[in-house]
Design a protein around this motif. Sequence first.
Motif, PDB file in Angstrom:
ATOM      1  N   ARG A 114       0.785  -0.915  -0.087  1.00 41.03           N
ATOM      2  CA  ARG A 114      -0.036  -0.108  -0.236  1.00 41.03           C
ATOM      3  C   ARG A 114       1.323   1.231   0.091  1.00 41.03           C
ATOM      4  NH1 ARG A 114      -3.828  -1.896   5.514  1.00 41.03           N
ATOM      5  NH2 ARG A 114      -1.837  -2.904   5.292  1.00 41.03           N
ATOM      6  N   GLU A 116       3.742   3.451  -1.504  1.00 42.59           N
ATOM      7  CA  GLU A 116       5.002   3.631  -2.780  1.00 42.59           C
ATOM      8  C   GLU A 116       6.310   3.367  -2.605  1.00 42.59           C
ATOM      9  OE1 GLU A 116       4.175   7.276  -4.007  1.00 42.59           O
ATOM     10  OE2 GLU A 116       5.383   6.246  -6.029  1.00 42.59           O
ATOM     11  N   CYS A 119       7.372   0.298  -1.918  1.00 38.38           N
ATOM     12  CA  CYS A 119       7.206  -1.179  -3.733  1.00 38.38           C
ATOM     13  C   CYS A 119       7.897  -0.843  -4.181  1.00 38.38           C
ATOM     14  CB  CYS A 119       5.995  -0.847  -4.364  1.00 38.38           C
ATOM     15  SG  CYS A 119       4.469  -0.887  -3.640  1.00 38.38           S
ATOM     16  N   ARG A 164      -5.479   0.930  -2.787  1.00 42.55           N
ATOM     17  CA  ARG A 164      -3.978   0.219  -2.938  1.00 42.55           C
ATOM     18  C   ARG A 164      -3.333  -0.729  -2.523  1.00 42.55           C
ATOM     19  NH1 ARG A 164      -1.686   4.554  -1.049  1.00 42.55           N
ATOM     20  NH2 ARG A 164      -2.363   6.805  -0.511  1.00 42.55           N
ATOM     21  N   TYR A 168      -3.130   0.200  -6.386  1.00 45.72           N
ATOM     22  CA  TYR A 168      -1.567   0.842  -6.299  1.00 45.72           C
ATOM     23  C   TYR A 168      -0.905   0.090  -6.687  1.00 45.72           C
ATOM     24  CZ  TYR A 168      -4.008   5.360  -4.822  1.00 45.72           C
ATOM     25  OH  TYR A 168      -4.739   6.328  -4.768  1.00 45.72           O
ATOM     26  N   TRP A 172       2.567   0.553  -9.027  1.00 50.14           N
ATOM     27  CA  TRP A 172       3.989   1.150  -8.580  1.00 50.14           C
ATOM     28  C   TRP A 172       4.590  -0.569  -8.300  1.00 50.14           C
ATOM     29  CZ3 TRP A 172       0.843   3.292  -3.631  1.00 50.14           C
ATOM     30  CH2 TRP A 172       0.573   4.328  -3.788  1.00 50.14           C
ATOM     31  N   THR A 208     -11.573  -2.741  -8.917  1.00 52.18           N
ATOM     32  CA  THR A 208     -10.103  -2.504  -8.721  1.00 52.18           C
ATOM     33  C   THR A 208     -10.105  -4.189  -9.696  1.00 52.18           C
ATOM     34  OG1 THR A 208      -9.759  -4.813  -6.896  1.00 52.18           O
ATOM     35  CG2 THR A 208      -9.898  -2.049  -6.667  1.00 52.18           C
TER      36      THR A 208
END
Length: 300
Positions: A114, A116, A119, A164, A168, A172, A208
């Motif tokens: 979750r 950035e 990742c 996320r 995300y 990412w 998602t």
Amino acid sequence: MPESPVSHHARQMTDDEGGMPEQQQAPPGLTAAMDPVPDHGEASWEGHGRLEGLKALITGGDSGIGRAVAIAFAREGADVAINYLPEEDEDAHDVAGWIEKAGRTAVLVPGDLREEQACEDIVARAVEGLGGLNIVVNNAGFHWARGEEGLKGLAAEDLERAVRTNLYGTLWISRAALKHLGRGDCIINTTSVQAYDPSVSMIDYAATKAALNNVTANLAAELGPEGIRVNAVAPGPVWTPLQPATKEPEAVAAMGKNTPLGRIAQPAELAGAYVFLASPAEASYVSGTVVGVTGGLPVF
Ligand code: NAD
Ligand code: MG
């Protein structure tokens, strides 16, 4: 010779009507607490050198589908890094044991998708441990089933966690991996039958997964000219910790009964789709597509 017909074995693990015993865990859930413990192909997957010498990162590789993919990839000749949440350390170490038993290198990279920066770090640590990167499997995922409450039951916290983790995290991880991937390499995303036939109880999760189908097509267009293939697998109902950790016990027990094949899948039954899509020889012209492994539920 190991026993090979996984589906026969899987059928034996379900009750006469294709269901599982009612049970519940807290998210993210652990493998050993499941009854019955899922089949990840430990006794059945036979490697044929299809990923010889390649290096793979699998998110959510500690359990469920990701664990089955990790075992199959290692037996096909790949070194494997797995990402997972720190509280899943026990599961992750079991998987590392299977990868090493196959004679390959295992790299453990816990971290929360979750975030950035996490990742970026996960990919950097995986590349360092593996000495390169050829295959990225975006498999980690989260949902929270709200029964028939539907939209009224949607909490900001659950929405945030699903979007996320699933969307995300995939973007990412893929972005961080780009600078390491080259011609012949690939990304495999994990969507769901929910992208095609969404359940009222999982409006955020289903959205998602539909988004990840779109991302798969988009990234295939962007990366095709560089010789990088991007595909997705859309599982149907699969017996993994995610289910008892995020659904009511009765919903867990009923999973898979609505499929034409009449039962839930074992994680081992998903691995073949990932191995095919990852194989540079077998899937050399396959990009921008979604392979459904759904027990007969349509993915078109
Ligand atoms: P699973 O619980 O074994 O795997 C999910 C993994 O996601 C966890 O092990 C965990 O390590 C990881 N994860 C969750 N949140 C994370 C976070 N914030 N940071 C890092 N890792 C995180 O369950 P599974 O069913 O094997 O799930 C794998 C994928 O398959 C998911 O994307 C899921 O949506 C998808 N899927 C599962 C089913 C099913 O019925 N089990 C059906 C369709 C799609
Ligand atoms: Mg897990």
